[in-house]
Write a protein that holds these residues in place. Structure first.
Motif, PDB file in Angstrom:
ATOM      1  N   HIS A 279       0.776  -1.146   0.110  1.00  0.00           N
ATOM      2  CA  HIS A 279       0.119  -0.060   0.113  1.00  0.00           C
ATOM      3  C   HIS A 279       0.900   1.219   0.168  1.00  0.00           C
ATOM      4  O   HIS A 279       1.846   1.327   0.817  1.00  0.00           O
ATOM      5  CB  HIS A 279      -0.859  -0.059   1.138  1.00  0.00           C
ATOM      6  N   VAL A 364      -8.535   7.896  -5.593  1.00  0.00           N
ATOM      7  CA  VAL A 364      -8.493   6.786  -4.659  1.00  0.00           C
ATOM      8  C   VAL A 364      -9.653   5.911  -5.353  1.00  0.00           C
ATOM      9  O   VAL A 364     -10.531   6.469  -5.649  1.00  0.00           O
ATOM     10  CB  VAL A 364      -8.936   7.199  -3.179  1.00  0.00           C
ATOM     11  N   SER A 365      -9.492   4.461  -5.206  1.00  0.00           N
ATOM     12  CA  SER A 365     -10.397   3.627  -5.899  1.00  0.00           C
ATOM     13  C   SER A 365     -11.292   3.123  -4.854  1.00  0.00           C
ATOM     14  O   SER A 365     -11.032   2.990  -3.635  1.00  0.00           O
ATOM     15  CB  SER A 365      -9.418   2.696  -6.596  1.00  0.00           C
ATOM     16  N   THR A 366     -12.434   2.681  -5.365  1.00  0.00           N
ATOM     17  CA  THR A 366     -13.493   1.964  -4.824  1.00  0.00           C
ATOM     18  C   THR A 366     -13.675   0.588  -5.588  1.00  0.00           C
ATOM     19  O   THR A 366     -13.671   0.673  -6.815  1.00  0.00           O
ATOM     20  CB  THR A 366     -14.554   2.661  -4.451  1.00  0.00           C
ATOM     21  N   TYR A 369      -9.751  -2.821  -3.906  1.00  0.00           N
ATOM     22  CA  TYR A 369      -9.482  -3.393  -2.676  1.00  0.00           C
ATOM     23  C   TYR A 369     -10.129  -2.412  -1.598  1.00  0.00           C
ATOM     24  O   TYR A 369     -10.487  -1.359  -1.754  1.00  0.00           O
ATOM     25  CB  TYR A 369      -8.008  -3.210  -2.408  1.00  0.00           C
ATOM     26  N   SER A 372      -9.154   1.041   0.657  1.00  0.00           N
ATOM     27  CA  SER A 372      -8.412   2.145   0.062  1.00  0.00           C
ATOM     28  C   SER A 372      -9.140   3.652   0.668  1.00  0.00           C
ATOM     29  O   SER A 372      -8.380   4.495   0.916  1.00  0.00           O
ATOM     30  CB  SER A 372      -8.865   2.071  -1.543  1.00  0.00           C
ATOM     31  N   GLU A 375      -7.720   4.210   4.281  1.00  0.00           N
ATOM     32  CA  GLU A 375      -6.631   4.732   4.101  1.00  0.00           C
ATOM     33  C   GLU A 375      -6.209   6.107   3.534  1.00  0.00           C
ATOM     34  O   GLU A 375      -5.481   6.962   4.324  1.00  0.00           O
ATOM     35  CB  GLU A 375      -5.570   3.843   3.102  1.00  0.00           C
ATOM     36  N   THR A 394     -12.735  10.061  -5.348  1.00  0.00           N
ATOM     37  CA  THR A 394     -12.795   8.800  -5.233  1.00  0.00           C
ATOM     38  C   THR A 394     -13.583   8.638  -6.683  1.00  0.00           C
ATOM     39  O   THR A 394     -14.499   8.918  -7.233  1.00  0.00           O
ATOM     40  CB  THR A 394     -13.890   8.470  -4.096  1.00  0.00           C
ATOM     41  N   SER A 397     -13.256   1.270  -9.955  1.00  0.00           N
ATOM     42  CA  SER A 397     -12.008   0.765 -10.005  1.00  0.00           C
ATOM     43  C   SER A 397     -11.715   1.132 -11.471  1.00  0.00           C
ATOM     44  O   SER A 397     -10.517   1.463 -11.882  1.00  0.00           O
ATOM     45  CB  SER A 397     -12.180  -0.706  -9.834  1.00  0.00           C
ATOM     46  N   VAL A 413      -3.779   6.976  -3.949  1.00  0.00           N
ATOM     47  CA  VAL A 413      -3.632   5.987  -2.907  1.00  0.00           C
ATOM     48  C   VAL A 413      -3.649   4.813  -3.730  1.00  0.00           C
ATOM     49  O   VAL A 413      -4.654   4.514  -4.515  1.00  0.00           O
ATOM     50  CB  VAL A 413      -4.686   6.280  -1.818  1.00  0.00           C
ATOM     51  N   LEU A 415      -2.794   0.269  -4.335  1.00  0.00           N
ATOM     52  CA  LEU A 415      -2.143  -1.048  -3.719  1.00  0.00           C
ATOM     53  C   LEU A 415      -1.600  -1.553  -4.996  1.00  0.00           C
ATOM     54  O   LEU A 415      -2.176  -2.051  -5.914  1.00  0.00           O
ATOM     55  CB  LEU A 415      -3.148  -1.798  -3.186  1.00  0.00           C
TER      56      LEU A 415
END
Length: 516
Positions: A279, A364-366, A369, A372, A375, A394, A397, A413, A415
């Motif tokens: 991460h 940042v993704s939803t 994972y 996210s 974090e 946000t 994916s 952000v 992974l």
């Protein structure tokens, strides 16, 4: 939760020697079929998936869901065993010569693509030539940077002519991003209907609902025990657990430790596996104000990484530095601010002429994972105390991956997947010619030099020292802020047997899984 371990096979022990010495002029082979994958047709295993794969082209796949699906369908010249050792794949053996600048592969015979066409050296040459072509925009093209030309002297032999020794090449060739495609297929055709040599073949897809695969009776490793796989899209992990409990799903990979704990019991087994993925808060050093080293250092110093881990993943994991490859693992404290130092962060911002604070737009993704958003929100709260505002955007994916691959972000952000060899892990990111350097947002002549040395050096101790310097360069320049690695939680219902989880997150052992 219990941790499963798997002892290496004779083939993996043989190839471990090749990995350790990297470029010994020797050959190893595994010509027999894996008897563990033989047997009667079983049922269809339903696999819960949090996001619909954003591509079916293995050369373009970066999203975890796409990669894990496509590794069921496609074959690679080499592959990894359960312990991440290099073992034969579509190439049953190989031989180095000419001071390790010539690599000759002997291919398996009798292998077929899903459309029934035979696999041969012509397909390998076509694949490698196209992967190396910049116009293809293959995400792992940098792995083949030392390959100058490819010959196919006969249907079962492929010869790679290298510019110099390349210690990471064999492990790099094991990624599905370097899958072997038919010479008659294009990226456009496989994006619609995959045509591989793997254990399963593509059957059907309903967008945002499911993808169905069926077992490949002609698979060179032996017909899978399962009759098929259905990847069913369930965006929320809590809903995934409900589907497991009701029996609508028999297999799922969970990222959220709290959800994984809630899944245990009632006939569901949860296996906890340390994860090489990491991460990270990615910083695009080509964009203002992140082109200023002091701004990047201020962000690094203002973050307590253990707090992010504790908040987002309930402490289930470990704080890490850049390299998570087991033999080359970075010291997580070898960085300018090993502990959070808000006063230092404010001082660095002042040195950058930003004493009144700074705003960083962050994606940042939803769906890709579970942790996210948590974090991102924790990072946002911590950085605010130092006068740094993370302006979060946000994205679902697929949209996130598109922005990420294009490098059109200031911060992200993320992974990202770890690999057993650090060249395959980072050579494509942090070299000036790396095909994902646009995503990395940073390169330097020093890093170019170090990665070149890492490829050319065969001595494991020397390679470890070289990649320690790589890690120091990345941390000292606050290229990204590496946070933590967590665990892979594999949840299975009663009757699911034979699956082996891997530290790189691969689901390749679905090929030997059975279900009652």
């Amino acid at each position: 939760m219990r941790l499963r371990t798997t002892l290496g096979s004779p083939a993996s022990r043989c190839l471990a020697v090749v990995l350790a010495a990297s470029l010994l002029v020797t050959a190893c082979s595994s010509g027999s079929k894996d008897s563990s994958t033989s047997g009667k047709d079983g049922g269809t295993l339903v696999v819960g998936y949090t996001a619909d794969p954003n591509t079916l082209d293995p050369w373009k796949a970066t999203q975890f869901q796409a990669v894990r699906l496509l590794e069921q369908i496609y074959g690679t010249l080499t592959q990894l065993d359960a312990d991440l050792g290099v073992v034969p794949g579509l190439a049953e053996k190989w031989q180095y010569a000419d001071d390790n600048k010539t690599l000759t592969f002997t291919l398996r015979q009798g292998v077929k693509f899903q459309d029934g066409k035979p696999f041969s050296s012509a397909d390998v040459k076509s694949s490698l030539d196209r992967l190396r072509d910049k116009a293809t925009a293959a995400v792992a093209a940098s792995t083949l940077a030392t390959v100058q030309s490819v010959d196919a002297p006969d249907p079962n032999t492929v010869v790679l002519h290298l510019s110099g020794p390349d210690a990471g090449l064999l492990a790099g060739l094991a990624t599905v991003n370097l899958a072997m495609l038919s010479k008659d297929d294009t990226s456009q055709t496989v994006a619609q209907k995959p045509n591989g040599t793997g254990a399963f073949t593509f059957a059907s897809r309903t967008a945002n609902q499911s993808i169905t695969l069926k077992s490949n009776a002609d698979y060179w490793g032996g017909k899978p025990k399962l009759a098929g796989l259905e990847f069913r899209i369930i965006p929320d992990e809590t809903s995934m657990v409900s589907a497991l409990q009701s029996g609508n799903v028999q297999f799922a990979v969970l990222n959220d430790p709290l959800v994984a704990k809630s899944a245990e019991g009632g006939g569901i087994t949860v296996t906890k596996t340390p994860d090489l993925s990491y991460h990270v808060l990615q910083l695009n050093a080509r964009n203002k104000p992140l082109d200023n080293l002091n701004v990047r250092l201020a962000i690094q110093c203002a973050i307590d990484r253990q707090q992010v881990l504790d908040t987002a993943a309930l402490g289930a994991g470990a704080v890490v530095g850049p390299i998570t490859s087991p033999a080359y693992k970075s010291d997580p404290d070898a960085r300018p601010c090993p502990k959070r130092d808000v006063a230092k962060a404010k001082s660095l911002l002042s040195d950058a002429g930003l004493s009144n604070g700074v705003t960083i737009k962050t994606i940042v993704s939803t769906g890709e994972y579970a942790t996210s958003v948590n974090e991102a929100q924790n990072l946002q709260a911590q950085l605010k105390e130092a006068g740094i505002t993370l302006q979060l955007e946000t994205l679902e994916s697929g949209a996130y991956v598109d922005r990420w691959v294009a490098g059109t972000f200031d911060a992200a952000v993320a992974l990202n997947g770890g690999r057993p060899d650090p060249d395959g892990m980072y050579g494509r990111y942090f070299t000036s010619t790396g095909n994902l350097n646009k995503v990395a947002g940073y390169s330097s002549p020093k890093l170019d030099e170090l990665f070149a040395q890492g490829k050319a050096t065969t001595d494991p101790a020397q390679r470890k020292a070289i990649y320690a310097q790589v890690s120091n360069q990345l941390e000292d320049n606050a290229v990204w802020v590496w946070l933590f690695s967590s665990y892979i939680f594999t949840a299975t219902t009663q009757g699911v047997q034979g699956f082996k989880p891997m530290a790189n997150g691969s689901l390749q052992f679905l090929r030997q899984t059975s279900v009652n």
